[in-house]
Design a protein around this motif. Structure first.
Motif, PDB file in Angstrom:
ATOM      1  N   GLU A   2       3.103  67.211 -16.095  1.00  7.66           N
ATOM      2  CA  GLU A   2       2.366  67.667 -14.923  1.00  7.66           C
ATOM      3  C   GLU A   2       2.878  69.046 -14.512  1.00  7.66           C
ATOM      4  O   GLU A   2       3.963  69.453 -14.922  1.00  7.66           O
ATOM      5  N   ILE A   3       2.089  69.748 -13.719  1.00  6.33           N
ATOM      6  CA  ILE A   3       2.472  71.075 -13.254  1.00  6.33           C
ATOM      7  C   ILE A   3       2.305  71.133 -11.740  1.00  6.33           C
ATOM      8  O   ILE A   3       1.219  70.872 -11.219  1.00  6.33           O
ATOM      9  N   LEU A   4       3.392  71.477 -11.056  1.00  5.99           N
ATOM     10  CA  LEU A   4       3.367  71.657  -9.610  1.00  5.99           C
ATOM     11  C   LEU A   4       3.451  73.153  -9.339  1.00  5.99           C
ATOM     12  O   LEU A   4       4.453  73.797  -9.667  1.00  5.99           O
ATOM     13  N   CYS A   5       2.386  73.731  -8.788  1.00  5.68           N
ATOM     14  CA  CYS A   5       2.339  75.164  -8.510  1.00  5.68           C
ATOM     15  C   CYS A   5       2.602  75.413  -7.032  1.00  5.68           C
ATOM     16  O   CYS A   5       2.085  74.693  -6.178  1.00  5.68           O
ATOM     17  N   VAL A   6       3.386  76.435  -6.760  1.00  5.34           N
ATOM     18  CA  VAL A   6       3.718  76.814  -5.388  1.00  5.34           C
ATOM     19  C   VAL A   6       3.497  78.315  -5.241  1.00  5.34           C
ATOM     20  O   VAL A   6       4.086  79.102  -5.975  1.00  5.34           O
ATOM     21  N   SER A   7       2.628  78.693  -4.307  1.00  4.12           N
ATOM     22  CA  SER A   7       2.397  80.104  -4.034  1.00  4.12           C
ATOM     23  C   SER A   7       3.656  80.687  -3.406  1.00  4.12           C
ATOM     24  O   SER A   7       4.189  80.147  -2.442  1.00  4.12           O
ATOM     25  N   LEU A  14      -6.424  76.811 -14.293  1.00  2.00           N
ATOM     26  CA  LEU A  14      -5.410  75.963 -14.914  1.00  2.00           C
ATOM     27  C   LEU A  14      -5.957  74.547 -15.115  1.00  2.00           C
ATOM     28  O   LEU A  14      -5.762  73.937 -16.171  1.00  2.00           O
ATOM     29  N   LYS A  15      -6.676  74.040 -14.126  1.00  2.00           N
ATOM     30  CA  LYS A  15      -7.268  72.696 -14.233  1.00  2.00           C
ATOM     31  C   LYS A  15      -8.318  72.638 -15.341  1.00  2.00           C
ATOM     32  O   LYS A  15      -8.403  71.651 -16.075  1.00  2.00           O
ATOM     33  N   LYS A  16      -9.110  73.690 -15.479  1.00  2.00           N
ATOM     34  CA  LYS A  16     -10.140  73.722 -16.532  1.00  2.00           C
ATOM     35  C   LYS A  16      -9.506  73.804 -17.921  1.00  2.00           C
ATOM     36  O   LYS A  16     -10.038  73.268 -18.883  1.00  2.00           O
ATOM     37  N   ALA A  17      -8.366  74.466 -18.022  1.00  2.00           N
ATOM     38  CA  ALA A  17      -7.715  74.650 -19.315  1.00  2.00           C
ATOM     39  C   ALA A  17      -6.869  73.452 -19.737  1.00  2.00           C
ATOM     40  O   ALA A  17      -6.525  73.320 -20.905  1.00  2.00           O
ATOM     41  N   TYR A  18      -6.524  72.594 -18.791  1.00  2.00           N
ATOM     42  CA  TYR A  18      -5.644  71.456 -19.096  1.00  2.00           C
ATOM     43  C   TYR A  18      -6.306  70.190 -18.591  1.00  2.00           C
ATOM     44  O   TYR A  18      -7.474  69.953 -18.882  1.00  2.00           O
ATOM     45  N   GLN A  19      -5.578  69.373 -17.875  1.00  2.00           N
ATOM     46  CA  GLN A  19      -6.111  68.136 -17.307  1.00  2.00           C
ATOM     47  C   GLN A  19      -6.024  68.254 -15.785  1.00  2.00           C
ATOM     48  O   GLN A  19      -4.921  68.340 -15.250  1.00  2.00           O
ATOM     49  N   PRO A  20      -7.160  68.260 -15.088  1.00  2.00           N
ATOM     50  CA  PRO A  20      -7.170  68.497 -13.648  1.00  2.00           C
ATOM     51  C   PRO A  20      -6.233  67.594 -12.852  1.00  2.00           C
ATOM     52  O   PRO A  20      -5.586  68.043 -11.912  1.00  2.00           O
ATOM     53  N   ALA A  26      11.036  73.285 -28.265  1.00  2.00           N
ATOM     54  CA  ALA A  26      10.091  72.877 -29.302  1.00  2.00           C
ATOM     55  C   ALA A  26       8.719  72.450 -28.784  1.00  2.00           C
ATOM     56  O   ALA A  26       7.754  72.480 -29.536  1.00  2.00           O
ATOM     57  N   LYS A  27       8.635  72.040 -27.513  1.00  2.00           N
ATOM     58  CA  LYS A  27       7.371  71.501 -27.004  1.00  2.00           C
ATOM     59  C   LYS A  27       6.959  72.166 -25.690  1.00  2.00           C
ATOM     60  O   LYS A  27       7.792  72.561 -24.899  1.00  2.00           O
ATOM     61  N   SER A  28       5.650  72.198 -25.492  1.00  2.00           N
ATOM     62  CA  SER A  28       5.089  72.733 -24.252  1.00  2.00           C
ATOM     63  C   SER A  28       4.800  71.579 -23.290  1.00  2.00           C
ATOM     64  O   SER A  28       4.885  70.405 -23.662  1.00  2.00           O
ATOM     65  N   VAL A  29       4.421  71.923 -22.081  1.00  2.00           N
ATOM     66  CA  VAL A  29       4.049  70.901 -21.100  1.00  2.00           C
ATOM     67  C   VAL A  29       2.830  70.114 -21.594  1.00  2.00           C
ATOM     68  O   VAL A  29       2.719  68.918 -21.329  1.00  2.00           O
ATOM     69  N   VAL A  30       1.953  70.756 -22.327  1.00  2.00           N
ATOM     70  CA  VAL A  30       0.786  70.079 -22.898  1.00  2.00           C
ATOM     71  C   VAL A  30       1.240  69.068 -23.952  1.00  2.00           C
ATOM     72  O   VAL A  30       0.749  67.938 -23.995  1.00  2.00           O
ATOM     73  N   ASP A  31       2.199  69.459 -24.796  1.00  2.00           N
ATOM     74  CA  ASP A  31       2.699  68.572 -25.849  1.00  2.00           C
ATOM     75  C   ASP A  31       3.293  67.290 -25.289  1.00  2.00           C
ATOM     76  O   ASP A  31       3.176  66.231 -25.903  1.00  2.00           O
ATOM     77  N   ILE A  32       3.965  67.382 -24.144  1.00  2.00           N
ATOM     78  CA  ILE A  32       4.582  66.180 -23.568  1.00  2.00           C
ATOM     79  C   ILE A  32       3.676  65.512 -22.537  1.00  2.00           C
ATOM     80  O   ILE A  32       4.067  64.550 -21.895  1.00  2.00           O
ATOM     81  N   GLU A  33       2.458  66.049 -22.392  1.00  2.00           N
ATOM     82  CA  GLU A  33       1.491  65.534 -21.420  1.00  2.00           C
ATOM     83  C   GLU A  33       2.090  65.516 -20.015  1.00  2.00           C
ATOM     84  O   GLU A  33       1.918  64.574 -19.249  1.00  2.00           O
ATOM     85  N   LEU A  61       1.549  79.538 -19.360  1.00  2.00           N
ATOM     86  CA  LEU A  61       2.140  78.320 -18.790  1.00  2.00           C
ATOM     87  C   LEU A  61       1.877  77.093 -19.655  1.00  2.00           C
ATOM     88  O   LEU A  61       2.734  76.230 -19.797  1.00  2.00           O
ATOM     89  N   LEU A  62       0.691  77.023 -20.229  1.00  2.00           N
ATOM     90  CA  LEU A  62       0.339  75.856 -21.033  1.00  2.00           C
ATOM     91  C   LEU A  62       0.923  75.905 -22.444  1.00  2.00           C
ATOM     92  O   LEU A  62       1.027  74.877 -23.101  1.00  2.00           O
ATOM     93  N   SER A  63       1.316  77.079 -22.899  1.00  2.00           N
ATOM     94  CA  SER A  63       1.804  77.184 -24.283  1.00  2.00           C
ATOM     95  C   SER A  63       3.298  77.439 -24.411  1.00  2.00           C
ATOM     96  O   SER A  63       3.850  77.239 -25.496  1.00  2.00           O
ATOM     97  N   VAL A  64       3.959  77.876 -23.341  1.00  2.00           N
ATOM     98  CA  VAL A  64       5.381  78.189 -23.450  1.00  2.00           C
ATOM     99  C   VAL A  64       6.170  76.917 -23.774  1.00  2.00           C
ATOM    100  O   VAL A  64       5.955  75.866 -23.169  1.00  2.00           O
ATOM    101  N   ARG A  65       7.028  77.014 -24.766  1.00  2.00           N
ATOM    102  CA  ARG A  65       7.779  75.845 -25.239  1.00  2.00           C
ATOM    103  C   ARG A  65       9.143  75.818 -24.558  1.00  2.00           C
ATOM    104  O   ARG A  65      10.053  76.542 -24.963  1.00  2.00           O
ATOM    105  N   VAL A  66       9.273  74.970 -23.565  1.00  2.00           N
ATOM    106  CA  VAL A  66      10.525  74.870 -22.812  1.00  2.00           C
ATOM    107  C   VAL A  66      11.135  73.475 -22.874  1.00  2.00           C
ATOM    108  O   VAL A  66      12.185  73.234 -22.301  1.00  2.00           O
TER     109      VAL A  66
END
Length: 170
Positions: free
Chosen positions: A119-124, A160-166, A110-117, A61-66
């Motif tokens: 946010e991620i909304l997760c839904v179970s 996910l929070k530990k790997a990115y920005q909580p 070309a860029k991941s969600v991390v590259d553009i800083e 999720l953090l590296s996929v370039r979408v």
């Protein structure tokens, strides 16, 4: 925007992600969570999932370039834009016009969600493992049971929070 399924080769867990300008989740008319630019992700957990599968999904999720190359990082919540003084306005407009002319065309993916800083909304979403192949009712036998899935889903969010920005994980 398109939805992209991320299916772990193991073959679980699954995620369907969508890049968004903004997204929110409402339950019974009450907003539970919202994000600005980033990813909205439906997370499905199956009965065979392990913590190794969660680690795979976090990394993916953090590296996929979408996002396109012309996507810019989000502005920090505390930042405000100010106008340049009048005498600088003409110079600024000329500089911006020259920069636009010199800018390369946007490259897709070309860029991941991390590259553009973003946010991620997760839904179970246990229904990702639903099957309607047999009969006329959906079968959810491959979906992880409720109590186990709650704990694993929260474990996924923590990872996910530990790997990115909580503060960017909702």
């Amino acid at each position: 925007m398109s939805c992209i399924p991320l299916i772990n080769p193991s073959p679980s867990p699954s995620a369907v992600l969508q890049r968004v300008i903004q997204a929110s989740v409402e339950v019974n008319g009450q907003q539970i969570s919202k994000i600005r630019q980033g990813l909205c992700v439906l997370i499905g957990l199956s009965i065979d999932d392990t913590t190794a599968d969660l680690d795979f999904m976090v990394k993916k999720l953090l590296s996929v370039r979408v996002f396109d190359s012309n996507q810019h990082a989000l502005q920090s919540p505390g930042m405000t834009m100010t106008r340049p003084p009048r005498e600088q306005k003409e110079k600024t407009q000329q500089s911006e016009e020259m920069a636009i002319e010199a800018e390369e065309p946007a490259k897709m993916w070309a860029k991941s969600v991390v590259d553009i800083e973003g946010e991620i909304l997760c839904v179970s979403q246990f229904t990702l493992y639903g099957s309607a192949i047999k009969g006329s009712k959906p079968d959810f036998h491959m979906s992880m049971k409720s109590e186990t899935s709650k704990q694993m889903y929260h474990d996924f969010l923590d990872r996910l929070k530990k790997a990115y920005q909580p503060d960017r994980i909702k």
